[in-house]
Scaffold this motif. Structure first.
Motif: not given
Lengths: 317, 327, 711
Positions: B247, B322-327, C116-118, C163, C165, C390-393, C395
């Motif tokens: 992590t 995996p928390r920041i996966r963009v679908s 564990t988050p990942i 996962f 989250h 989505g995390g970064l983008l 939408r």
């Protein structure tokens, strides 16, 4: 630093790990309450490297103030009878350079020049960064996005180039150097402060102030800035160290302080050509600049540990 | 994901364009290409100088907007970044120097990352023990050593070594000997020339990774999920390595991604000290020779590398977290 | 796998599974050595559940961490804890790791951070299996899926690849339980396993824990601050105070006849869901002692109403009540109190140990609500958020209707309780009101003034004076860098008061009003205990002499013994100053105690509203009924006998404003309906309707059938 002691004091608002609940009762502060200042002092003085850094910095400042009175040489004056003499020769304590300047006098002057530049730049950048970062965080939304966009833009500007251009243009006046180093030096810090302040924005006491109708400016100055105070102190200290480095680098390649003024960076630049023939021209300013930056870094790390109860590290994050 | 990157890239691109143009005007305001000719013997008249400069789109009497338009269309139409005041092609210089810088900085960056991260992991699991404190002391020292000092100290050491041995075992200047030939000869020469700058660069840059990795790992060592992992039956060490390290390495990896493109912008001080003709040295040279086009090209290149680094960092986060996966 | 069950579970006859003797834990701290646990002893037999109750700082969690060997290095642990052959406290990390997860499983408080988050949920369970068992990956994965199924995770096959989250809090806690029981442990330690969860989810998790215990035949240590949870799940109870067990007894005996004044105080301080009394609660005065340099005296002496001089001379040992005759039997009732023999039925020498405090002002009789002035009126208020994916983008994929057309009315001098699970829109409603901005839809009026019409700064600040807020977290809502004086002066200055003397006088008055010593105005918040800090928060809200206080979970962060005092204060202030409250809480017992009227919220809508007694005595909406039934009662007998309505699943996300009832996904009533009736639930959004009784409305098409069928 000797032991990882459970926290108390005015910052026990950090989420406490349940595994040490017994040790952590917020009540611990009451019977034997140390004032925060005393607690910080105790933590800081227990950190021996930090204490050493503080003593070192104090000595360096003292040296740069008292130093000029201990010699009859002026840093600009050239002794044409003794060029490039080794330390101790002809009454030159640290020798002279190729032009006959007394190295001791130059060293004292260069040190004070470097310290003045570093301290003023760090003070200014920390102030700007603190106000900018907390303001962006407080308002959020569009204001925040616009302010961050501005920061990103400044970051992508070739700051080193602009500093070099402006610095060269003004013939290395140190005041100009302070201005340009400040203008291009606050952005990363303000981003760090912003990200910390966004979590403060969600704090209930900030919401409470908003709901009570306290003005934004007052909320920023009374609630946001004081609560990142410890970060600001640390930022300032480490900022001094990094500005010394920046100024040294600039002066070294000829874009910073220029003749006849002297800084540690210009002395290093001069020294590099005579490494084998007059090594003292290199190692004296080198030792000075390393002592200065390391002292500030040690103080900064010590303060971070002392002021932040959740900090477990003496390292840089 | 691709759409996200594309959108980010467009944003960065616009910022680079803006920053580059701003730099162009700034450089024109502060740099005086004519000064390259004033010192020439026999002296030239201002008209002659301007005539020479006009050949390279640097004539100060031409309105700056006209010069800008010429410069801009050269870039857009032919990707031609212009000429130096003495007529050298900026494109040629940059193309050559990128490789030199990359060659110089690549090794030290990889060494610094490997060494720094390994050290961070090693010291974090020995927090406050002697080895931790000793390494940390060294890292604080090296982190705060100005690169000029580090580079010159290495040179000083090498000179002493060479004098003691009586031969030039470690050359202290240049990228290679001009008088060697053959693949292996050149290779050996380049390798020995790279040793000292690599040492000095690694020395000043490993500590950042060490201290970052150490403090991140320490943050995670006390996290709830490492405790859960121990409750499952892992020992403390196993829990730290299997759960904490995976992590905590994410932010370090983004930092690495950010730093990688900066390889090609070179290391100004180190190149100056060791006389490598890389991008860093070019940057200093363009300013001191009033090379407007060269300086702007270096600035644009630096901005591009920053942008690539930022986008790479995003990609790395998405790949690892995996928390920041963009679908 | 289940052969442990054949082992005699009869306590007292067999060798205990876990035997703890004189467990002590100390930590170093700036103030000196903290004695977090000071000699805890107990036996635990297979298949039994031991409840450890105590307030924060009592050492209950440290006890469990010490048994697991999970305390930080700087803690020093002594004593004996025998599990099977081994003294757990003497094993090193490597030896303990063979015991942890295999013989002992542990469930932690915060399911959000304990995975564990990942890594995927399945792989984390597989790891737990493979550490102790020689299983192939495929077999381990198959077993992990079985375990997830066992703990009630739907579609375990698919979800195992998810996962953390992607799981809700309740689902994560189920996964943690699956992990804890993966290797069929003999002992499960659950450290506040439901504290971070909503009541309906808490009920599910407690159920899963019982299943897990049945499947493994393990003994359970249930650590909690909630006497209701203990009453429903424990066989024996240890009450901890200041690092020691002060009372130990079988659950029925403890609740029926507590003998230690602290236990009596704790029980008396809880507002009861099953009583409609509006009397003042009985707080336990004072705060727990510092665990540094404790004198050899009863640590409770300073707070004890029946303290004698002898109590301060020596710390009483934990000893059987009424002499040694009962000592050997498991049913022994032990206390650490010199006077426990004199105490029976909460009384000593005929007088109750804790006299009920007098209300400062008697409540003026409630006149019919309609005649009074309306202080706050919400009609059709709606607040939406964009739902992003989505995390970064980010939408926008839809709209979350956090608050979906709600109506609320509060009259002068009235308390409206707003209840619902987290995520139902309570807090959003509050923020909408406090923002003083026109809502997206609908109308908010404060004392008859529509906030949409507030244009001038002066108007806004006038309304601001009338409405103030008290926050949940008494630490987070006070600026740690400001003195109490500055904190209380801030609202006064914000409304334009400049006169220093006046401010000083008002600050002193405010501190006095909430029961704080005005002498302490130079102190920082950190110098006060949780309850005192909340009083400062209340005083700050009162500074501008508001007419309406918005209280967002004002007591949920406080310990039971302190909570009672704050509730009493709120009731007194309301009567004294003629305040109205909008009281938001998830704890229905507290709401019942303090509210005149109640509104139950689900997915952004009010599903039932009415007078407190009507809603609590005759709940009509199936959600309200489930909510009430999910709350554990601090009474083991009632807990065992009452019927539970367990809701399935979690609160769904209120996306998109489709017609139909939002509760159908979890509704137990819906399942019993005929097809055309189900169609109506799905197709028509039920409106709040009055049925028979005045001022009691619900939003369920078939509430009638439910009520009649049930009664």
């Amino acid at each position: 630093m000797a032991i990882n002691t459970p926290s108390h004091g005015p910052e026990t608002d950090s989420p406490l790990p349940p595994d040490t609940e017994g040790a952590h009762t917020g009540e611990t502060g009451r019977r034997k309450r140390l004032s925060p200042a005393k607690l910080y002092l105790r933590r800081f003085t227990r950190n021996r490297p930090a204490l050493a850094g503080l003593v070192l910095f104090f000595l360096l400042v003292l040296f740069s103030i008292v130093g000029p009175f201990l010699t009859h040489w002026n840093y600009q004056e050239a002794d044409f009878t003794s060029l490039s003499v080794a330390p101790g020769v002809d009454g030159h304590l640290f020798g002279t350079n190729g032009a006959g300047n007394d190295t001791y006098a130059q060293l004292v002057h260069g040190l004070s020049r470097s310290i003045i530049i570093a301290v003023s730049v760090s003070l200014l950048t920390t102030t700007i960064a603190a106000l900018f970062g907390t303001t962006a965080a407080y308002f959020g939304g569009k204001v925040e996005r616009a302010m961050l966009g501005f920061v990103h833009f400044l970051l992508i500007l070739p700051s080193f180039l602009i500093i070099a251009l402006v610095g060269t243009h003004y013939r290395g006046q140190w005041q100009v150097l302070v201005v340009v180093l400040t203008v291009f030096g606050w952005m990363l810090t303000s981003r760090v402060i912003w990200s910390l302040a966004t979590s403060l924005r969600e704090r209930e006491y900030v919401m409470a102030a908003r709901f009570m109708g306290v003005s934004p400016l007052r909320t920023i100055l009374r609630h946001l800035v004081p609560n990142i105070g410890s970060l600001l102190i640390v930022t300032f200290t480490l900022g001094v160290a990094s500005t010394v480095q920046a100024e040294t680098a600039l002066s070294f390649i000829g874009f910073g302080v220029k003749q006849p003024d002297v800084s540690l960076g210009t002395m290093l630049a001069d020294g590099q050509h005579t490494l084998s023939t007059a090594p003292w021209l290199f190692y004296l300013p080198a030792v000075m600049v390393v002592l200065l930056t390391v002292a500030m870094a040690l103080i900064g790390d010590g303060l971070r540990d002392a002021l932040d109860p959740t900090s477990q590290s003496g390292g840089r994050a | 994901m691709l759409r996200y990157i594309a959108r980010k890239a467009v944003g960065w691109f616009l910022m680079i364009v803006l920053a580059t143009n701003l730099t162009y005007f700034l450089a024109n305001a502060f740099l005086k290409p004519a000064s390259n000719y004033t010192a020439l013997r026999p002296p030239r008249t201002p008209a002659q100088i301007n005539h020479s400069l006009a050949l390279y789109n640097l004539n100060p009497n031409t309105p700056v907007l006209d010069r800008w338009w010429h410069w801009m269309s050269g870039i857009v139409l032919h990707f031609d970044w212009g000429r130096s005041p003495t007529g050298g092609s900026v494109n040629d210089q940059v193309a050559y120097r990128i490789l030199v810088s990359g060659q110089l900085v690549l090794g030290s960056t990889i060494l610094a990352i490997v060494f720094g991260v390994a050290l961070g992991v090693y010291t974090a699991s020995r927090q406050y023990k002697f080895s931790d404190r000793a390494w940390q002391g060294l890292s604080v020292l090296s982190f705060n050593t100005p690169s000029a000092v580090a580079a010159l100290a290495v040179v000083l050491g090498a000179i002493a070594l060479n004098q003691a041995l009586g031969t030039t075992l470690l050359p202290v200047a240049g990228a290679q000997n001009p008088d060697v030939s053959g693949f292996w000869g050149v290779f050996a020469s380049r390798f020995t020339h790279a040793i000292l700058p690599t040492i000095s660069l690694t020395f000043i840059s490993y500590a950042g990774y060490h201290l970052l990795q150490r403090s991140l790992l320490l943050d995670h060592i006390n996290s709830d999920y490492v405790r859960t992992a121990r409750a499952k039956g892992l020992t403390r060490q196993q829990a730290i390595y299997r759960h904490g390290l995976r992590t905590s390495i994410i932010p370090v990896a983004t930092q690495v991604a950010f730093a990688m493109p900066a390889l090609f912008t070179g290391a100004v001080i180190t190149e100056t000290v060791f006389a490598w003709h890389g991008m860093g040295e070019y940057f200093v040279k363009t300013i001191s020779t009033n090379d407007v086009h060269g300086a702007v090209a270096v600035a644009a290149f630096g901005a591009l590398m920053t942008a690539i680094g930022a986008i790479l960092a995003d990609v790395v986060i998405v790949a690892l977290d995996p928390r920041i996966r963009v679908s | 796998m289940i052969d442990q069950r054949t082992v005699a579970s009869e306590s007292g006859t067999a060798q205990p599974l876990l035997s703890v003797r004189d467990l002590k834990v100390t930590f170093p701290s700036e103030a000196g050595r903290v004695d977090a646990v000071r000699g805890v002893s107990f036996d635990l037999h297979r298949g039994r559940t031991l409840g450890i109750v105590g307030e924060s700082g009592s050492g209950k969690s440290v006890t469990s961490m010490a048994l697991m060997g999970l305390l930080p290095d700087y803690a020093s642990v002594s004593g004996h804890a025998t599990l099977g052959e081994d003294n757990l406290l003497e094993l090193d990390d490597k030896q303990l790791s063979k015991v942890r997860g295999r013989q002992m499983g542990m469930i932690f408080q915060d399911p959000l951070s304990s995975l564990t988050p990942i890594f995927s949920i399945g792989s984390q369970i597989v790891e737990a299996l493979q550490i102790h068992q020689n299983l192939s990956s495929a077999a381990a994965w198959k077993r992990a899926v079985e375990l997830l199924d066992l703990v009630g995770i739907p579609n375990p096959d698919r979800r195992a690849k998810g996962f953390p989250h992607e799981f809700s809090g309740g689902m994560r806690q189920r996964a943690v339980i699956a992990m804890a029981i993966a290797n069929d442990p003999d002992l499960i330690i659950a450290d506040e396993p439901t504290t971070a969860l909503d009541v309906t989810v808490q009920a599910q998790i407690l159920d899963v824990l019982k299943t897990a215990q049945r499947e493994t035949g393990a003994a359970v240590i249930m650590i909690t601050h909630d006497l209701g949870v203990v009453a429903g799940s424990a066989d024996d109870v240890v009450v901890m105070y200041a690092g020691r067990s002060v009372e130990r007894a079988p659950v029925d005996q403890l609740f029926a006849a507590p003998r230690m004044p602290y236990t009596i105080g704790l029980m008396g301080a809880i507002p009861r869901l099953d009583s409609s009394g509006r009397d003042a609660l009985v707080p336990v005065p004072g705060t727990p002692p510092l665990l540094v340099d404790l004198a050899d005296a009863c640590p409770f002496a300073d707070r004890c109403p029946v303290v004698e001089d002898a109590c301060r001379e020596a710390e009483p040992p934990l000893s059987p009540v009424g002499g040694a005759e009962a000592e050997t039997t498991a049913a022994a009732h032990l206390t650490a109190c010199r006077r426990s023999a004199e105490i029976s039925d909460g009384a000593i020498d005929g007088a109750t140990v804790y006299p009920v405090p007098e209300r400062r002002v008697t409540e003026n009789a409630l006149s019919s609500g309609e005649e009074r002035r309306t202080v706050l009126e919400l009609s059709g208020v709606t607040k939406t958020f964009p739902l992003t994916k989505g995390g970064l983008l980010k939408r926008r994929v839809g709209t979350v209707f956090a608050v979906n057309g709600i109506d609320l009315t509060i009259h002068e001098g009235e308390t409206l309780g707003l209840v619902g699970e987290s995520g139902c829109g309570k807090t959003t409603t509050l923020l909408e009101i406090m923002g003083l901005r026109p809502p997206e839809q609908g109308r908010i009026a404060i004392r008859g003034r529509d906030v949409a019409e507030l244009r001038r700064k002066q108007d806004i600040s006038e309304v601001r004076r009338d409405i103030q807020m008290v926050f949940q977290d008494p630490m987070g809502s006070l600026d740690p860098r400001m003195t109490v004086f500055d904190i209380l002066a801030e609202p006064l200055r914000a409304v334009g008061e400049r006169d220093k003397k006046k401010i000083a006088a008002q600050v002193a008055e405010l501190m006095d009003l909430v029961g704080l010593d005005p002498e302490h105005h130079e102190r920082f918040p950190a110098a006060f205990s949780g309850g005192q800090r909340q009083r400062i928060g209340i005083a700050r809200a009162l500074a501008t002499r508001p007419k309406l206080l918005i209280l967002d979970e004002p007591v949920s962060a406080l310990d039971v013994s302190v909570q009672a005092g704050v509730i009493n204060l709120l009731n007194d202030l309301k009567a004294e100053l003629g305040l109205s409250y909008l009281f938001v809480a998830h704890d229905l017992s507290v709401v019942r105690h303090i509210s005149d009227r109640v509104a139950v919220m689900y997915l952004g809508r009010i599903v039932e509203t009415g007078s407190t007694d009507a809603v609590f005595n005759k709940p009509r909406h199936p959600y309200t009924r489930a909510l009430l039934s999910a709350i554990p009662l601090p009474d083991p007998v009632a807990e065992r006998t009452r019927e539970r309505i367990l809701l399935k699943g979690d609160l769904p996300s209120p996306t998109d404003d489709r017609p139909g009832c939002g509760f159908i996904t979890r509704c137990p009533l819906h399942l019993t309906l005929s097809d055309p009736q189900k169609e109506q639930c799905r197709g028509v959004t039920p409106r709040l309707t009055e049925r028979g009784r005045q001022d009691h409305r619900d939003a369920c098409h078939f509430a009638d059938t439910f009520t009649t069928a049930d009664s």
